[in-house]
Design an enzyme around this catalytic site. Sequence first.
Site, short mmCIF file in Angstrom:
data_model
loop_
_atom_site.label_atom_id
_atom_site.label_comp_id
_atom_site.label_asym_id
_atom_site.label_seq_id
_atom_site.Cartn_x
_atom_site.Cartn_y
_atom_site.Cartn_z
N TRP A 56 0.66 -1.38 0.18
CA TRP A 56 -0.02 -0.02 -0.05
C TRP A 56 0.86 1.21 -0.19
O TRP A 56 0.40 2.37 -0.54
CB TRP A 56 -1.06 0.15 1.28
N ASN B 107 3.55 1.73 -1.70
CA ASN B 107 4.45 1.45 -2.76
C ASN B 107 3.75 1.61 -4.46
O ASN B 107 4.56 1.94 -5.37
CB ASN B 107 5.52 0.45 -2.72
N TRP B 108 2.53 1.12 -4.30
CA TRP B 108 1.99 0.94 -5.62
C TRP B 108 1.46 2.17 -6.28
O TRP B 108 1.27 2.39 -7.51
CB TRP B 108 0.80 -0.12 -5.52
N ASN B 109 0.79 2.98 -5.38
CA ASN B 109 0.16 4.34 -5.82
C ASN B 109 0.76 5.51 -5.03
O ASN B 109 0.29 5.79 -3.86
CB ASN B 109 -1.36 4.32 -5.45
N ILE B 110 1.95 5.75 -5.41
CA ILE B 110 2.81 7.07 -4.75
C ILE B 110 2.13 8.21 -4.74
O ILE B 110 2.33 8.87 -3.65
CB ILE B 110 4.28 6.95 -5.49
N PRO B 111 1.24 8.73 -5.93
CA PRO B 111 0.56 10.07 -5.30
C PRO B 111 -0.25 10.09 -4.33
O PRO B 111 -0.27 10.87 -3.45
CB PRO B 111 -0.13 10.31 -6.83
N VAL B 112 -1.03 8.88 -4.21
CA VAL B 112 -2.12 8.81 -2.94
C VAL B 112 -1.38 8.61 -1.66
O VAL B 112 -1.49 9.34 -0.72
CB VAL B 112 -3.04 7.58 -3.48
N TYR C 123 -1.13 11.34 7.93
CA TYR C 123 -0.73 10.36 8.81
C TYR C 123 0.43 11.12 9.55
O TYR C 123 0.41 10.76 10.72
CB TYR C 123 0.12 9.34 7.73
N HIS D 225 -12.97 4.79 -1.81
CA HIS D 225 -13.25 3.71 -2.36
C HIS D 225 -14.69 3.42 -2.41
O HIS D 225 -15.43 3.40 -3.71
CB HIS D 225 -12.59 2.72 -1.92
C1 LIG Z 1 -0.80 4.27 6.24
C2 LIG Z 1 0.44 4.51 5.34
C3 LIG Z 1 0.38 5.96 5.02
C4 LIG Z 1 1.60 4.09 6.20
O1 LIG Z 1 2.78 4.23 5.42
P1 LIG Z 1 3.99 3.67 5.88
O2 LIG Z 1 5.07 4.09 4.94
O3 LIG Z 1 3.80 2.14 6.05
O4 LIG Z 1 4.24 4.24 7.28
P2 LIG Z 1 5.59 4.39 8.37
O5 LIG Z 1 4.80 4.16 9.44
O6 LIG Z 1 6.54 3.34 7.74
O7 LIG Z 1 6.04 5.97 8.14
C5 LIG Z 1 6.15 6.54 6.94
C6 LIG Z 1 6.87 7.88 7.35
O8 LIG Z 1 6.39 8.44 8.45
C7 LIG Z 1 7.43 8.83 9.30
N1 LIG Z 1 7.29 9.01 10.81
C8 LIG Z 1 7.06 7.54 11.58
N2 LIG Z 1 6.86 8.14 12.90
C9 LIG Z 1 6.77 9.47 12.74
C10 LIG Z 1 6.48 10.45 13.94
N3 LIG Z 1 6.47 9.82 15.06
N4 LIG Z 1 6.22 11.57 13.66
C11 LIG Z 1 6.75 11.97 12.26
N5 LIG Z 1 7.15 11.20 11.20
C12 LIG Z 1 7.05 9.78 11.27
C13 LIG Z 1 8.52 7.99 8.88
O9 LIG Z 1 9.87 8.70 9.39
C14 LIG Z 1 8.31 7.75 7.53
O10 LIG Z 1 8.85 8.93 6.77
P3 LIG Z 1 9.54 8.77 5.29
O11 LIG Z 1 8.52 8.65 4.31
O12 LIG Z 1 9.89 10.20 5.06
O13 LIG Z 1 10.67 7.87 5.37
C15 LIG Z 1 0.45 3.55 4.04
O14 LIG Z 1 0.35 2.39 4.22
C16 LIG Z 1 -0.80 4.30 3.12
O15 LIG Z 1 -0.38 5.31 2.45
N6 LIG Z 1 -1.80 3.58 3.19
C17 LIG Z 1 -3.08 4.08 2.28
C18 LIG Z 1 -2.90 3.64 0.76
C19 LIG Z 1 -4.07 4.00 0.19
O16 LIG Z 1 -5.09 3.76 0.74
N7 LIG Z 1 -3.90 3.92 -1.26
C20 LIG Z 1 -4.79 3.92 -2.12
C21 LIG Z 1 -4.45 3.57 -3.29
S1 LIG Z 1 -5.96 3.37 -4.42
#
Ligand SMILES: CC(C)(COP(=O)(O)OP(=O)(O)OC[C@H]1O[C@@H](n2cnc3c(N)ncnc32)[C@H](O)[C@@H]1OP(=O)(O)O)[C@@H](O)C(=O)NCCC(=O)NCCS
Length: 510
Positions: free
Chosen positions: A391, A393-398, A407, A432
Amino acid sequence: MGDKHENGSATRRRRTTISGGASAKRANGSTPASGAEERCLRNGCGAANGGAKAREAEAPARKEKSGDAADERLSCHSLQESLLSSASGYSNYRGILNWCVVMLVLSNARLFLENLIKYGILVDPIQVISLFLKDPYSWPAPCLVIASNAFIMAALYTERRLSVGTISEATGTFLYFINLSVILCFPAATVLTVTSMTSVGGVFALGVYTIVFLKLYSYMDVNRWCREIRKAKARTLSRSHSCPSVSRANGAAAHALVTYPGNLTHRDMYYFMFAPTLCYELNFPRSSRIRKRFLLRRLFEMLFFTQLLVGLIQQWMVPTIQNSMKPFQDMDFSRMVERLLKLAVPNHFIWLVFFYWFFHSSMNFVAELMQFGDREFYRDWWNSETVTYFWANWNIPVHKWCLRHFYKPMLQRGVNKWVAQTAVFLVSAFFHEYLVSIPLKMFRLWAFMGMMAQIPLAWFVGRFLRGNYGNAAMWMSLIIGQPIAVLMYVHDYYVLHSSQAQGGERGVEL
Ligand SMILES: CC(C)(COP(=O)(O)OP(=O)(O)OC[C@H]1O[C@@H](n2cnc3c(N)ncnc32)[C@H](O)[C@@H]1OP(=O)(O)O)[C@@H](O)C(=O)NCCC(=O)NCCS
């Protein structure tokens, strides 16, 4: 005699260890030792890789050459593992991968032929137009898209007022709240009430409005951050330093750097609206020129894959779905599973083609045309070993929007990571469902539940499956999960509309 025996066993001992090393080297796919080297290794001269030691060893080795040849003829086995056992360390499966591709092509060629024999040619480009338009004189979806400009302008003028301080931050937030709420509600109400709106037209219009909503939310956040920085600077620096002269905004011919509030122009706003990103920036990275060959290649891909998508849907997906209705109505479980697995193949192909068409061809085409420099629209999601990696890595803009505007702000406010992730998936599930239920005029929550199911699935895969097993679980959820949702919606749509039709007929009879 005893001496001879002892020497023999020592040589054998040396030979087994050294030749084992050589074959391990071969098995790993590295360059095999030359014939002389390998012979030398097998016969225990040890330093076959050159150097003084090897040169010293060369002379006696030559002397013993005739003896060695005889020795070589006597022994043809060495201590080594079979290639397919994990202890061999062998990892070059390129041929097996090619075999998989050949098998895939052959088995799908058979399916393709079977489909053609059974149904004939079903592809009909004219039918595609009817998916968008019910009435040739009524174009509700394009009208809705044009109307979205009103909301874009409302955001720009709110920002201009905020930048000069004629309205307060609280009033600005309130105006944004109204604007963003209307962006979600107005098209939904239109799609639900206008009878000439088709389901596909509705998805298109709501998709555009969802993109505008996410972009304007980002626009609001970034401009607020700029004001906060400006205020902080004004407190510390003199006025001349804190407000550097304004330069050209995004979208200007020369890509000079822009500073707040010089970005609040129509040109900058529309550059952002058309740019292939959901996250606003005052100065996007820009490419130096438009590469015509690259642009034409992407255009060709877009046209080709559009045709392919239409063909796959009309020729393969639609008849498979139509054939699946009866087992679902009869609740014939084994036939239901068979239909589900049958649908999984075209559905997955369509998803993969869509991924390439949208995230590679179309986005790169738009980016190249607009000289938008950041082309990271996807990462290597196909190697995902966890659901969260997929999630993210597949849709980077979202994903970028979720991280930057939802987040991370939540994490910075001290919200627990799991709660923040659940909240992101909740918002994603809402959108969705919004994009499916409203155009179909049917509220079943399958898309919502499918998205929310990602949280327990992520926990399960992260906890119990790793490496290749995790990767296989990701593929399984994609290949099987999507057709389940598709079949649920199609089944419910079919049942709803057939019962309505029956009700109508009965009404006419009465
Ligand atoms: C929920 C979601 C945002 C989590 O992403 P993730 O990359 O697994 O999250 P992580 O906990 O590893 O942390 C991501 C970032 O937050 C930062 N972070 C973690 N804890 C933090 C804190 N306490 N304060 C600030 N930043 C923090 C990390 O350093 C990391 O930063 P970076 O990207 O610059 O390296 C992701 O799974 C997502 O986008 N889900 C929804 C996707 C979706 O619905 N797509 C629809 C496509 S149709």
